[in-house]
Design an enzyme around this catalytic site. Structure first.
Site, PDB file in Angstrom:
ATOM      1  N   ASP A  25      15.030  -0.357  -4.861  1.00 31.33           N
ATOM      2  CA  ASP A  25      15.919   0.940  -4.503  1.00 31.33           C
ATOM      3  C   ASP A  25      17.260   0.730  -4.321  1.00 31.33           C
ATOM      4  O   ASP A  25      17.450   1.077  -2.732  1.00 31.33           O
ATOM      5  CB  ASP A  25      14.914   1.601  -3.355  1.00 31.33           C
ATOM      6  N   GLU A 209      10.307  10.870  -7.536  1.00 31.09           N
ATOM      7  CA  GLU A 209      10.814  10.228  -6.219  1.00 31.09           C
ATOM      8  C   GLU A 209      12.217   9.932  -6.560  1.00 31.09           C
ATOM      9  O   GLU A 209      12.613   9.999  -7.703  1.00 31.09           O
ATOM     10  CB  GLU A 209       9.790   9.285  -5.627  1.00 31.09           C
TER      11      GLU A 209
END
Length: 436
Positions: A25, A209
């Site tokens: 991420d 997401e």
């Protein structure tokens, strides 16, 4: 306000050899001295010798990365008490304008536990990406059983007027965006959970997401990058555009990313998925990207920053950067080759575009590893380039594409080569590298 910490190297044997491995991420920023910093989920934390608290790497060139420690000393107390989190996820770091003229840096971090929507996004600030960071409190928080949103995966965009917006969300009720206060960096309206800008149907587990919004002043539009499906093996990156930061965001075929009645895989233009070039590592489940914009120097341009897994061992992952381009039709596309630096990506002389290329087709209906296949590529016979990005019309295996060609480093052949990425009239993206 509570002072958190400056960057401190973790006492972890072997961390000096990590490079871009073990980062999840990711987001990358450039400091005023030219140093690049990567912030990521503490994906290998929660063991005795690897600390929690936003892992940080630095680089002089976007290619060579060194692990330098953690930005935060574990999970800040308010976020920990609300969520029960043992580690921090998906930080977004952004240069924040100041009325005094001296910019600061804001870090938006997520605190949660896997599968729960009792989550929080917190804020810490610093004068430099190297810290020290000062905790400023919670920006958004959600409670399972009460709120449908999930307060993780923060990303900030400044709209056309310079106002800041926080985009966030994961599964559950999708991706939301809300106005931030330009002074504090907290929510403009306390308790505001924002407007839904993308979501997916329950029959695909609402799997969406890792959203990131970019404002494009050249055409006064907003580009939404978002990851579909499972982070473990089927992640893929989709894109949509909007005239307003709050949407609606529409893909290349005009589908709204909030449309849950459409067939799920048909919504969102897939620009990157699992793929493999011959003789090289096959990459699995690329996703949760951010976008880095470099305004000057020989690295000027935009880069997608994302993590990806090794197909032969999906437990291992690494961060890659890819150059981002815009087709003549206004569509974002990315290089099929990870970024290798300007020296490696510039050909010694112009070469024609026609010939055999190895081409990947990013089928929006498939989550399989897409193989690069030899395909004949044709242009009008007049276009040559030494690697400078150029918008072109290409015919690839009989399919006409609105494309961009550019220099790249062919990792499977260990050489400089031209690559392209483009989109056909059905909204399907192709990408390839020259040479049989």
């Amino acid at each position: 306000m509570t002072l958190i910490s400056s960057l401190q190297p973790a006492p972890t044997a072997g961390s000096e050899t990590w490079g871009a491995r073990h980062a999840h991420d990711p987001t990358v920023v450039r400091d005023d001295d030219g140093t690049y910093y990567m912030f990521s989920t503490d994906a290998v934390a929660n063991s005795e010798d690897i600390p929690a608290g936003v892992h940080v790497r630095s680089s002089p060139n976007l290619v060579d990365w060194t692990y330098v420690g953690t930005a935060l000393d574990g999970v800040p107390s308010a976020a920990r008490e609300w969520s029960g989190a043992r580690g921090l996820w998906a930080p977004d770091v952004v240069r924040w304008p100041s009325p005094e003229g001296k910019p600061t840096w804001h870090m938006y971090y997520s605190a949660s536990t896997f599968g729960s929507s009792t989550s929080a996004i917190g804020l810490a600030v610093a004068d430099s990406p190297a810290g020290p960071w000062t905790e400023r409190g919670l920006v958004v928080r959600t409670l399972a059983g009460q709120d449908t949103q999930n307060a993780i995966d923060a990303a900030v965009v400044f709209d056309r007027k310079g106002d800041p917006w926080l985009t966030y969300g994961s599964f559950f009720s999708g991706i939301h965006t809300l106005r931030l206060d330009a002074g504090s960096g907290l929510a403009l309206t306390e308790g505001d959970l924002g407007t839904c800008i993308a979501r997916r149907h329950t029959k695909v587990d609402r799997a969406i997401e890792g959203a990131y919004v970019v404002y494009r002043p050249e055409d006064d539009r907003y580009a939404l990058f978002v990851s579909y499906d499972s982070l473990f093996n089927t992640y893929n990156v989709r894109v949509a555009l909007a005239d307003e930061v709050t949407g609606p965001y529409r893909d290349a075929n005009g589908a709204d990313l909030t449309d849950v009645d459409a067939v799920p895989h048909t919504v969102g233009t897939k620009i990157l998925g699992s793929y493999g070039f011959d003789g090289d590592t096959a990459w699995l489940a690329p996703g949760h990207n951010s976008i880095l914009t470099v305004d000057d120097g020989d690295q000027a341009g935009q880069y997608m920053v994302h993590h990806v897994r090794f197909a032969e061992d999906p437990t291992q992952h690494i961060v890659q950067l890819r150059r981002v381009f815009t087709t003549a039709g206004g569509w974002p596309v990315v290089s099929p080759q990870p970024y290798a630096g300007p020296e490696r990506e510039t050909l010694p002389e112009p070469v024609p575009l026609g010939g055999t290329w190895r081409v990947v087709r990013f089928d929006p209906a498939s989550t399989d590893i897409a193989p690069a296949r030899p395909v004949d590529v044709h242009d009008d016979g007049s276009v040559t380039t030494a690697g400078e990005p150029r918008q072109v019309r290409l015919t690839v295996g009989g399919v006409e594409l609105d494309a961009v060609v550019f220099g790249s480093w062919d990792f499977s052949r260990n050489r400089t080569a031209l690559s392209f990425s483009g989109i056909d009239s059905d909204g399907v993206v192709y990408a390839g590298t020259q040479g049989a």
